[in-house]
Write a protein that holds these residues in place. Structure first.
Motif, PDB file in Angstrom:
ATOM      1  N   ALA A 135       1.178  -1.195  -0.180  1.00  0.00           N
ATOM      2  CA  ALA A 135      -0.095  -0.167   0.207  1.00  0.00           C
ATOM      3  C   ALA A 135       0.987   1.194  -0.007  1.00  0.00           C
ATOM      4  O   ALA A 135       1.677   1.410   0.993  1.00  0.00           O
ATOM      5  CB  ALA A 135      -0.925  -0.105   1.166  1.00  0.00           C
ATOM      6  N   PRO A 136       0.878   2.053  -0.976  1.00  0.00           N
ATOM      7  CA  PRO A 136       1.689   3.262  -1.269  1.00  0.00           C
ATOM      8  C   PRO A 136       1.154   4.131  -0.208  1.00  0.00           C
ATOM      9  O   PRO A 136      -0.088   4.442  -0.188  1.00  0.00           O
ATOM     10  CB  PRO A 136       1.725   3.772  -2.415  1.00  0.00           C
ATOM     11  N   VAL A 137       1.981   4.825   0.495  1.00  0.00           N
ATOM     12  CA  VAL A 137       1.596   5.997   1.527  1.00  0.00           C
ATOM     13  C   VAL A 137       1.765   7.174   0.947  1.00  0.00           C
ATOM     14  O   VAL A 137       0.889   8.248   1.488  1.00  0.00           O
ATOM     15  CB  VAL A 137       2.508   5.690   2.827  1.00  0.00           C
ATOM     16  N   ASN A 138       2.873   7.538   0.063  1.00  0.00           N
ATOM     17  CA  ASN A 138       2.955   8.933  -0.120  1.00  0.00           C
ATOM     18  C   ASN A 138       4.112   8.894  -1.210  1.00  0.00           C
ATOM     19  O   ASN A 138       4.266   7.895  -1.951  1.00  0.00           O
ATOM     20  CB  ASN A 138       3.997   9.567   0.977  1.00  0.00           C
ATOM     21  N   VAL A 139       4.226  10.110  -1.709  1.00  0.00           N
ATOM     22  CA  VAL A 139       5.471  10.216  -2.650  1.00  0.00           C
ATOM     23  C   VAL A 139       6.263  11.283  -2.071  1.00  0.00           C
ATOM     24  O   VAL A 139       5.791  12.563  -1.972  1.00  0.00           O
ATOM     25  CB  VAL A 139       4.855  10.555  -4.134  1.00  0.00           C
ATOM     26  N   HIS A 140       7.591  11.027  -2.024  1.00  0.00           N
ATOM     27  CA  HIS A 140       8.576  12.106  -1.605  1.00  0.00           C
ATOM     28  C   HIS A 140       9.318  12.333  -2.787  1.00  0.00           C
ATOM     29  O   HIS A 140       9.256  11.602  -3.863  1.00  0.00           O
ATOM     30  CB  HIS A 140       9.620  11.356  -0.744  1.00  0.00           C
ATOM     31  N   SER A 141       9.954  13.565  -2.996  1.00  0.00           N
ATOM     32  CA  SER A 141      10.855  13.649  -3.825  1.00  0.00           C
ATOM     33  C   SER A 141      11.882  14.402  -3.411  1.00  0.00           C
ATOM     34  O   SER A 141      12.214  15.077  -2.309  1.00  0.00           O
ATOM     35  CB  SER A 141      10.080  14.555  -5.052  1.00  0.00           C
ATOM     36  N   VAL A 142      13.109  14.122  -4.117  1.00  0.00           N
ATOM     37  CA  VAL A 142      14.573  14.409  -3.347  1.00  0.00           C
ATOM     38  C   VAL A 142      15.184  15.451  -3.969  1.00  0.00           C
ATOM     39  O   VAL A 142      15.862  16.009  -3.325  1.00  0.00           O
ATOM     40  CB  VAL A 142      15.579  13.226  -3.695  1.00  0.00           C
ATOM     41  N   ASN A 143      14.760  16.132  -5.251  1.00  0.00           N
ATOM     42  CA  ASN A 143      15.496  17.343  -5.753  1.00  0.00           C
ATOM     43  C   ASN A 143      14.925  18.700  -5.095  1.00  0.00           C
ATOM     44  O   ASN A 143      14.385  19.552  -5.789  1.00  0.00           O
ATOM     45  CB  ASN A 143      15.459  17.136  -7.061  1.00  0.00           C
ATOM     46  N   ASP A 195      22.002  12.396  -6.598  1.00  0.00           N
ATOM     47  CA  ASP A 195      20.783  12.224  -7.538  1.00  0.00           C
ATOM     48  C   ASP A 195      20.456  13.612  -8.229  1.00  0.00           C
ATOM     49  O   ASP A 195      20.162  13.773  -9.560  1.00  0.00           O
ATOM     50  CB  ASP A 195      19.369  11.654  -6.862  1.00  0.00           C
ATOM     51  N   SER A 196      20.373  14.527  -7.391  1.00  0.00           N
ATOM     52  CA  SER A 196      20.048  16.091  -7.956  1.00  0.00           C
ATOM     53  C   SER A 196      21.046  16.388  -8.553  1.00  0.00           C
ATOM     54  O   SER A 196      20.773  17.199  -9.549  1.00  0.00           O
ATOM     55  CB  SER A 196      19.631  16.876  -6.593  1.00  0.00           C
ATOM     56  N   VAL A 197      22.350  16.304  -8.287  1.00  0.00           N
ATOM     57  CA  VAL A 197      23.544  16.938  -8.972  1.00  0.00           C
ATOM     58  C   VAL A 197      23.345  16.360 -10.392  1.00  0.00           C
ATOM     59  O   VAL A 197      23.601  17.164 -11.339  1.00  0.00           O
ATOM     60  CB  VAL A 197      24.842  16.634  -8.082  1.00  0.00           C
ATOM     61  N   GLY A 371      12.742   7.664 -11.238  1.00  0.00           N
ATOM     62  CA  GLY A 371      12.761   7.188  -9.853  1.00  0.00           C
ATOM     63  C   GLY A 371      14.126   7.523  -9.243  1.00  0.00           C
ATOM     64  O   GLY A 371      15.152   7.558  -9.931  1.00  0.00           O
ATOM     65  N   SER A 372      14.297   7.647  -7.815  1.00  0.00           N
ATOM     66  CA  SER A 372      15.435   7.856  -7.397  1.00  0.00           C
ATOM     67  C   SER A 372      16.389   6.692  -7.209  1.00  0.00           C
ATOM     68  O   SER A 372      15.806   5.898  -6.660  1.00  0.00           O
ATOM     69  CB  SER A 372      15.009   8.604  -5.939  1.00  0.00           C
ATOM     70  N   LEU A 373      17.676   6.761  -7.770  1.00  0.00           N
ATOM     71  CA  LEU A 373      18.545   5.707  -7.617  1.00  0.00           C
ATOM     72  C   LEU A 373      19.044   5.469  -6.139  1.00  0.00           C
ATOM     73  O   LEU A 373      18.936   4.339  -5.590  1.00  0.00           O
ATOM     74  CB  LEU A 373      19.618   5.832  -8.234  1.00  0.00           C
ATOM     75  N   ALA A 374      19.165   6.451  -5.367  1.00  0.00           N
ATOM     76  CA  ALA A 374      19.480   6.497  -4.033  1.00  0.00           C
ATOM     77  C   ALA A 374      18.571   6.019  -3.017  1.00  0.00           C
ATOM     78  O   ALA A 374      18.830   5.277  -2.006  1.00  0.00           O
ATOM     79  CB  ALA A 374      19.956   7.937  -3.580  1.00  0.00           C
TER      80      ALA A 374
END
Ligand code: GAL
Length: 417
Positions: A135-143, A195-197, A371-374
């Protein structure tokens, strides 16, 4: 002890007995949500379930990024001791599903129409072999950048739109005697920043080819080398005590004004929330310079285990609560993430949350959601771990040049594939 007995009874007596046994009104959950903001968000769920009469058996394993938690989970599962659910990231869900230890929430999912409201990018990881296993709870983003507003005003800074502008801003902080960049020197934090860099240095197509498709040409390219150069430059703005620092302590440096900025996923906003800070007034959220328009995401999922019959009702209650629209709003407002459903209004979210939701929608529609690799959404865990290891060795000087970093990255990923 009681639990062991219950499980022993259920397994030992076969399904016929279990089906008639009284349901265990308890949810056992393994997770790594131990910081102030994370604990506050988890409380929303605990309270929700408590109202329905379910006890909460907490299995917290501290350590951002979840490596320690995943080691603990592996041991539990190997011992046949399945929790009701565990926090998991992307490819890890698929690994456990392939191992045949996950439950099947499809009946509930169909009844509640999850397939219509959960974005395809998440269903790729929560559905295995046609069955809902998480069950997916959320979406985070890293950048993201998280900036102390008072420090920003003091140094006369404005939003950096390019990597060079970011460096100029960090220089201003340095000149004012403030620690420019708050970083925790743990491999997952360093890789999350990288990832962001990489997205900023190479652009969306490059990020996708290198970190989602694992295309060797891109991994060994000059652009990747330049990305490592950029990372090396950023590390020159970190204070000398950064090694081993937890991510939330780095966030606290920004909250207190000891540092200007942290590059971190939007779980950092959960810490600002917990400290009663307001975006626009106390802190600023900007996309990592040069990445506006793209979203590098991860999603916390509750991987649902194949528990005995008498624990299934509690598992279904957990899943239903998790995917409910009201919970998706209430939880994510506190957590700093955005809903894992596309039909939740942004009314209760602050300015950063509203931007996060709008960015996710645009990126999803425009093909710039990656998708974030980290964070477990770029490639399977072995590859992600190899990546984190190389980035961290570079940050801590065990890999000395960008050239060497690129070579080691290519080799490590190749070996891990
Ligand atoms: C991430 C997770 C977030 C947050 C963060 C730091 O992996 O997705 O929810 O908890 O770790 O612990």
């Amino acid at each position: 002890m009681l639990r062991k007995l219950l499980i022993g009874t259920a397994l030992g007596s076969g399904l016929a007995f279990a089906a008639h046994a009284q349901d265990v009104k308890e949810v056992e959950m393994l997770h790594w949500w131990t910081s102030g903001g994370e604990a506050a968000a988890l409380n929303v769920l605990k309270e929700d379930l408590a109202k329905q009469g379910f006890a909460w058996k907490d299995v917290p394993v501290a350590g951002g990024g979840g490596d320690a938690a995943m080691t603990a989970l592996k041991a539990m599962v190997a011992a046949g001791n399945y929790p009701t659910a565990s926090q998991m990231l992307g490819y890890t869900v698929l690994d456990y599903a392939a191992a045949g230890v996950m439950g099947d929430l499809t009946e509930t999912a169909v009844k509640e129409g999850w397939d219509k409201s959960v974005p395809a990018a998440l269903q790729k990881f929560s559905v295995y072999d046609g069955k809902w296993v998480a069950a997916p709870v959320n979406v985070h983003s890293v950048n993201w950048l998280w900036i102390n507003k008072a420090v920003m005003d003091k140094i006369g800074g404005t939003e950096p739109k390019t990597f060079d502008e970011f460096i100029a801003l960090l220089d201003k902080a340095k000149a004012a005697g403030v620690i420019p960049l708050a970083l925790g020197g743990q491999n997952w934090q360093e890789a999350t920043m990288f990832d962001s860099v990489v997205l900023s240095t190479g652009g969306p197509e490059f990020y996708k080819k290198a970190f989602n498709d694992l295309d060797e040409e891109q991994l060994k390219s000059d652009t990747m080398k330049k990305s490592f150069d950029h990372l090396a430059k950023l590390v020159t703005y970190v204070d000398p005590n950064f090694s081993g620092r937890d991510w939330n302590l780095a966030t606290a440096m920004v909250i207190k004004g000891d540092a200007l900025v942290q590059v971190m996923g939007d779980w950092a906003k959960g810490e600002f929330n917990a400290a009663r800070k307001t975006p626009g007034t106390d802190f600023l959220c900007y996309r990592f310079p040069g990445t506006d328009g793209s979203v590098v995401y991860n999603s916390d999922m509750f991987g649902m285990f194949d528990v005995p019959e008498d624990r299934k009702a509690a598992q279904v209650a957990l899943a239903t609560a998790t995917l409910s629209k009201s919970f998706q709003s209430a939880f994510n407002v506190v957590k700093g993430s955005v809903p894992a459903r596309t039909d939740v209004p942004d009314t209760d979210f602050d300015a950063c949350g509203k931007k996060g939701m709008a960015d996710l929608k645009a990126a999803n529609e425009g093909g710039t959601l990656f998708g974030s690799l980290a964070q477990g959404y770029g490639a399977p865990p072995a590859v992600a771990n190899a990546y984190k290891d190389v980035v961290s060795k570079f940050v801590h000087g065990q890999i000395k040049t960008s050239d060497e970093a690129v070579t080691q990255l290519v080799n490590a990923i190749e070996d891990a594939k």
